[in-house]
Design a protein around this motif. Structure first.
Motif, PDB file in Angstrom:
ATOM      1  N   ASN A 109       0.927  -1.249   0.019  1.00 20.80           N
ATOM      2  CA  ASN A 109       0.043   0.025  -0.137  1.00 20.80           C
ATOM      3  C   ASN A 109       0.819   1.359   0.089  1.00 20.80           C
ATOM      4  N   THR A 110       1.910   1.292   0.696  1.00 21.72           N
ATOM      5  CA  THR A 110       2.846   2.577   0.954  1.00 21.72           C
ATOM      6  C   THR A 110       3.497   2.493  -0.521  1.00 21.72           C
ATOM      7  N   LEU A 111       3.881   1.443  -1.131  1.00 21.62           N
ATOM      8  CA  LEU A 111       4.628   1.378  -2.465  1.00 21.62           C
ATOM      9  C   LEU A 111       3.965   2.018  -3.593  1.00 21.62           C
ATOM     10  N   LYS A 112       2.719   1.955  -3.469  1.00 20.20           N
ATOM     11  CA  LYS A 112       1.910   2.389  -4.488  1.00 20.20           C
ATOM     12  C   LYS A 112       1.971   3.939  -4.920  1.00 20.20           C
ATOM     13  N   GLY A 113       2.760   4.600  -3.920  1.00 20.43           N
ATOM     14  CA  GLY A 113       3.172   6.030  -4.065  1.00 20.43           C
ATOM     15  C   GLY A 113       4.245   6.192  -5.125  1.00 20.43           C
ATOM     16  N   SER A 114       5.031   4.918  -5.561  1.00 24.75           N
ATOM     17  CA  SER A 114       6.074   5.117  -6.426  1.00 24.75           C
ATOM     18  C   SER A 114       5.940   4.181  -7.612  1.00 24.75           C
ATOM     19  N   ASP A 115       6.933   4.297  -8.355  1.00 23.60           N
ATOM     20  CA  ASP A 115       6.732   3.490  -9.713  1.00 23.60           C
ATOM     21  C   ASP A 115       7.362   2.288  -9.774  1.00 23.60           C
ATOM     22  N   VAL A 116       7.672   1.718  -8.585  1.00 26.14           N
ATOM     23  CA  VAL A 116       8.197   0.396  -8.348  1.00 26.14           C
ATOM     24  C   VAL A 116       7.446  -0.719  -9.039  1.00 26.14           C
ATOM     25  N   LYS A 117       7.883  -1.432  -9.590  1.00 26.81           N
ATOM     26  CA  LYS A 117       6.813  -2.800 -10.106  1.00 26.81           C
ATOM     27  C   LYS A 117       6.591  -3.687  -8.835  1.00 26.81           C
ATOM     28  N   ILE A 118       5.502  -3.907  -8.500  1.00 32.49           N
ATOM     29  CA  ILE A 118       5.359  -4.776  -7.232  1.00 32.49           C
ATOM     30  C   ILE A 118       4.836  -6.150  -8.031  1.00 32.49           C
ATOM     31  N   VAL A 119       5.564  -7.315  -7.553  1.00 31.14           N
ATOM     32  CA  VAL A 119       5.511  -8.649  -7.978  1.00 31.14           C
ATOM     33  C   VAL A 119       5.163  -9.463  -6.935  1.00 31.14           C
TER      34      VAL A 119
END
Length: 325
Positions: free
Chosen positions: A105-115
């Motif tokens: 949820n926190t990483l949704k603010g970045s453009d890192v690909k979540i796998v």
């Protein structure tokens, strides 16, 4: 590969995720762009598979320190900021990483690909596992635990066949990130797949030739071995090591262990359990150590061990545990 996104301050503000947590884990300053994919992973098999499949085209780090217990560990805000500046964050998505939902949820603010490497894998429920065991082992859920699996077994990576699916998903995601290297990723994956198939055969033969099928384990991490290979695990702790048995359940475990003439209790390198020690002494058993591969030790890293070599060790431990000697 990715340039800094300047999100470190955002993760520090999201202190609810990591307040009071240790700053150990993935460490070191963010490296300069070197033409490789920068990837963070969680449990050790994902790190190992990503390195093997990505080869020279990836830089891979695990968020976990050596020998950590994956169910309860949470990364620091510094580590979360580093993940946000990477190309991809690969986690199992099957429930073993206690911090994962908050982190995603926190990483949704970045453009890192979540796998989610475990995408498409059907998880065993505790009920299904009990169908494969001779004794049901229900843990007391009236008190709260540090981590809740929702009744599903997350330890899919210990099954080489399911590990192939983890590896395949990683291969596909790397190819999506860098299509120009798809051929190399596919070749590396096929090589890894063959080795996982050999491991599967090794485990099948180990169980087929064994004196017995029952093992007494400190932590209920081997449900997929029950289903695939026909062993029967008698567990002291639950799917998470925070799940402890009641007094009545303890008595049942001791009785079952004696009925099957259990000679060994299998402990794990990253999980300690005084209750399991008590049971070991009560039934006069000896200790064996299995590595659940949530993380690895410093010694294993220094010695160049990997998923396959550690699983070979586990197969040897299983062979001993299933013997009458």
């Amino acid at each position: 590969m990715k340039k800094t996104l300047g999100l470190a301050s955002a993760f520090i503000l999201a202190a609810g995720l990591t307040a009071g947590c240790s700053s150990t884990g993935a460490s070191g300053d963010h490296k300069e762009h070197d033409g490789k994919l920068d990837i963070y992973t969680t449990i050790y098999p994902l790190e190992d598979f990503t390195k093997k499949i990505g080869g020279e085209y990836v830089n891979v780090k695990s968020v976990y320190p050596p020998n950590v217990e994956a169910h309860t560990y949470e990364p620091s805000s510094k580590t979360m900021a580093e993940i946000s500046d990477s190309d991809a964050f690969i986690y199992s998505g099957v429930g073993v990483e206690g911090f994962a939902d908050k982190a995603v949820n926190t990483l949704k603010g970045s453009d890192v690909k979540i796998v989610k490497a475990g995408e498409g894998i059907d998880l065993l429920s505790q009920t299904e596992e009990h169908e494969h065991g001779e004794e049901e082992h229900h843990h007391d859920h009236e008190h709260e635990h540090d981590h809740d699996h929702g009744g599903k077994d997350p330890h899919v990576w210990l099954d080489p066949v399911l590990a192939e699916k983890l590896a395949e998903n990683i291969k596909n995601e790397l190819a999506a990130l860098e299509p120009e290297h798809k051929k190399e990723f596919t070749k590396n994956y096929e090589s890894l797949k063959k080795e996982l198939e050999q491991l599967d055969q090794e485990l099948k033969q180990t169980v087929a030739k064994a004196d017995k099928k029952e093992i007494l384990v400190s932590h209920a991490a081997y449900g997929y071995w029950e289903k695939r290979y026909g062993i029967k695990q008698i567990s002291v702790l639950g799917l998470s090591p925070t799940e402890e048995p009641s007094q009545k359940e303890l008595e049942k475990i001791v009785k079952t262990a004696k009925e099957h003439d259990i000679k060994y209790v299998i402990f794990e390198n990253n999980v300690s359990s005084k209750i399991s020690e008590i049971i070991k002494n009560e039934i006069g058993a000896k200790s064996l150590t299995m590595k659940n591969l949530e993380s690895v030790t410093k010694e294993d890293r220094q010695n160049g061990e990997d998923y396959l070599s550690i699983m070979d060790e586990n197969a040897s431990v299983l062979k001993k545990a299933l013997s009458n000697q």
